[in-house]
Scaffold this active site. Structure first.
Site, mmCIF file in Angstrom:
data_model
loop_
_atom_site.group_PDB
_atom_site.id
_atom_site.type_symbol
_atom_site.label_atom_id
_atom_site.label_comp_id
_atom_site.label_asym_id
_atom_site.label_seq_id
_atom_site.Cartn_x
_atom_site.Cartn_y
_atom_site.Cartn_z
ATOM 1 N N ASP A 72 0.389 1.672 3.520
ATOM 2 C CA ASP A 72 0.166 1.716 4.968
ATOM 3 C C ASP A 72 0.370 3.136 5.472
ATOM 4 O OD1 ASP A 72 3.024 1.965 5.024
ATOM 5 O OD2 ASP A 72 3.181 -0.214 5.042
ATOM 6 N N ASP A 74 1.928 5.355 8.741
ATOM 7 C CA ASP A 74 2.745 5.388 9.952
ATOM 8 C C ASP A 74 2.479 6.674 10.728
ATOM 9 O OD1 ASP A 74 3.861 3.012 9.107
ATOM 10 O OD2 ASP A 74 5.583 3.969 8.163
ATOM 11 N N ASP A 152 15.373 10.229 5.833
ATOM 12 C CA ASP A 152 16.335 10.076 4.742
ATOM 13 C C ASP A 152 16.187 11.123 3.637
ATOM 14 O OD1 ASP A 152 13.911 9.021 3.909
ATOM 15 O OD2 ASP A 152 14.647 6.971 3.697
#
Length: 450
Positions: A72, A74, A152
Site C-alpha cells: 500500500d 501512505d 521509528d
C-alpha cells in the site's frame, strides 16, 4: 523550471528551513512517479494544488528502493486531518491514538497522516502515556522535520515527492538500506517504551528486507520484551498478521524466537517450537504461505493461526480423550481452552476464530470414509481449507499419509470410482437403529381412549 530540472536529475541539499535533510534526485534513487499507485499520486497532487506539502512516505518508498512491490501507499502532509477531510469528498477521519484520514480513491484507500510534532516540547502538547512510557494518545502536529524524527527506523523516514521525483531523506535511510542495516531513530530504549510493537516491527522488517539490526537498536529488545504484555491484543494481532503474511514468515518466526519475543506474542508458540513434530508442521505451513505470497496468491489468516495452534489443541484433545471424554466434546473443549489463552494476548477477530474452529472441527470427519459421509463433507463451505490442513498433517508425519492420498483420489475420481472407494461400514454403525417416529399428541390420545 531550470531549478526543478536540476533537482530532479542531480539531487540537491534542502533549503535552510528544511533542516539537515538531503534531497536526492531520481538519478540516484531510481523511483519514477509512475511507480506509485494512481490513488496516492492523485492524493498528493490534490493536497499540493491546495497549497499543502504532501509526500508518499514510509514503507512504500522503502520497498520501492529495495526493489519490492509495496502492499500500500501512505501519504504525509502538513494539512491537519480536518483540512485533509475538506479536500476529499470520499474521506473519513479515524483513530484515537493519532488521528489519520482515510481517502478513498476508486478501489484504493490511502492513509493520510499529518506531520507529527515532538510531544515533549511543551507541557500542553505532551502525549498521554502509561506508567511504562507507552504512548496512549498523541495528536500533536509538527513540521516535516519533526515528523521524520518521530518515525521509528531510518529506512522508514523517506519522503517521495512525485511532482519532482525527489526523495527527502533526513536520517540517511537510503544509505542504511544500501548497507543492509536497520537503525532506530533516537534512543532505542525510549522508542521501544513509547511503542513496544516496534520490537516486533524490527524483526519483521529485518527479515523482510534481509537487514541486520544495528547493535544499539537490537540491544534493548531482550530486556524490554516484557513490555509487549502491556500492548492491546488488537495491535498485537495486527502486527502478527503482517509478520505471518509478509512472504518471509519462516525467517521472521525464527528471528522472533532468537530475540526471545515469541513469549509475549503467542504464549504457546515456544511450546510448539520445542516439539519436533509441531515445529515441522508449523514450518511447512509457513513455507507454503510464503510461497503463495510471492506468487501473488490469496492466503487465509484463519488457516495460518489454525496451523500455529493446532498441536496445542491436539495435545489437550488427546489428554481429554484419555481421561474418558468423548472425542467431539473433547475437541470442542480443547479448542475453546487454547483460543481463550490466546485471546489474552491476541485479539483474534470473531471471523478468523470461526475459520480456525471450522478447520479444526473438520479433521475428525476425514476419518469417516463410508456411506454418505464423504459426499457430505466435500459440500462443506470450509472443506478446501480443511483438506489442505489434512494434507499438511500428513506431510509433517502427524497422520498416516494414506489418509491424505485417499481424499485426493476421492476428489479427483468420477462418480462410479468414488462409490467403489468407499470403505465398508463398521459393525457398530450398521447396527444403529433408526429412530422411531414419535406419534403426534392427538394420535396418542386416540390410542389411550380406544
Amino acid at each position: 523550471m531550470i531549478r526543478k530540472f536540476i533537482s530532479r536529475v542531480f539531487g540537491r541539499k534542502a533549503p535552510a528551513n528544511s533542516g539537515d535533510a538531503t534531497v536526492i534526485g531520481v538519478n540516484k534513487h531510481g523511483i519514477r512517479r509512475d511507480a506509485v499507485s494512481s490513488g496516492s499520486l492523485r492524493t498528493v497532487e490534490t493536497l499540493q494544488q491546495q497549497g499543502f506539502k504532501a509526500y508518499v512516505v514510509g514503507g512504500a518508498v522503502r520497498d520501492l528502493i529495495a526493489g519490492r512491490k509495496p502492499k500500500d501507499f501512505d501519504v504525509a502532509t502538513n494539512a491537519t486531518p480536518e483540512q485533509v477531510r475538506n479536500c476529499f469528498r470520499r474521506s473519513r477521519i479515524i483513530g484515537r491514538r493519532f488521528q489519520i484520514v482515510h481517502v478513498l480513491m476508486g478501489a484504493e484507500t490511502i492513509e493520510v497522516t499529518t506531520f507529527r510534532g515532538h510531544h515533549d516540547q511543551q507541557s500542553s502538547h505532551r502525549a498521554q502515556t502509561d506508567s511504562q512510557g507507552r504512548v496512549l494518545r498523541d495528536n500533536v502536529f509538527g513540521s516535516e522535520k519533526d515528523d521524520a524524527m518521530r518515525r521509528d527506523f531510518t529506512v522508514n523516514a523517506l519522503y517521495f515527492d512525485p511532482a519532482t521525483e525527489t526523495i527527502v531523506d533526513y536520517h540517511h535511510g537510503i544509505d542504511d538500506l544500501k548497507q543492509k542495516t536497520l537503525r532506530m531513530i533516537g534512543d532505542p530504549s525510549t522508542r521501544y517504551r513509547e511503542d513496544p510493537v516496534r520490537m516486533l516491527r524490527a524483526v519483521r522488517l529485518a527479515s523482510k528486507l534481509d537487514l541486520s539490526i544495528e547493535p544499539a537498536t537490537r540491544g534493548p529488545i531482550g530486556e524490554l520484551a516484557g513490555l509487549l504484555e502491556n500492548v492491546p491484543p488488537s495491535r498485537l494481532f495486527d502486527e502478527m498478521l503482517k509478520l505471518l503474511t509478509s512472504g518471509d514468515a519462516v525467517k521472521s518466526l525464527k528471528r522472533l524466537r532468537d530475540e526471545g519475543l515469541h513469549h509475549g506474542v503467542l504464549p504457546l508458540l515456544d511450546v510448539i517450537l520445542d516439539q519436533p513434530l509441531g515445529e515441522r508442521f508449523v514450518m511447512l505451513a509457513l513455507e507454503k504461505t510464503d510461497r503463495r505470497v510471492r506468487e501473488g496468491k490469496p492466503i487465509s489468516p484463519g488457516f495460518l493461526f489454525a496451523t500455529l495452534l493446532w498441536h496445542e489443541v491436539l495435545a489437550k484433545w488427546e489428554a481429554l480423550k484419555a481421561g474418558g471424554e468423548r472425542p467431539i466434546p473433547a475437541l470442542f473443549a480443547a479448542m475453546d481452552d487454547v483460543l481463550d489463552v490466546q485471546s489474552e494476548k491476541l485479539a483474534i477477530t470473531r471471523r478468523v476464530a470461526g475459520d480456525i474452529k471450522d478447520i479444526w472441527l473438520l479433521q475428525p470427519r476425514f476419518e469417516q470414509r463410508s456411506g454418505k459421509r464423504p459426499y457430505a463433507l466435500i459440500e462443506q463451505a470450509r472443506f478446501k481449507a480443511g483438506y489442505d490442513f489434512l494434507l499438511l498433517r500428513a506431510e509433517s508425519g502427524e497422520i498416516d499419509a494414506e489418509l491424505g492420498r485417499w481424499w485426493t483420489d476421492f476428489l479427483n475420481a468420477d462418480g462410479e470410482t468414488r462409490a467403489a472407494m468407499l470403505l465398508p461400514q463398521k459393525p457398530d454403525e450398521a447396527k444403529k437403529r433408526r429412530r422411531r417416529k414419535r406419534k403426534p399428541a392427538a394420535a396418542k390420545a386416540s390410542d389411550a381412549n380406544s
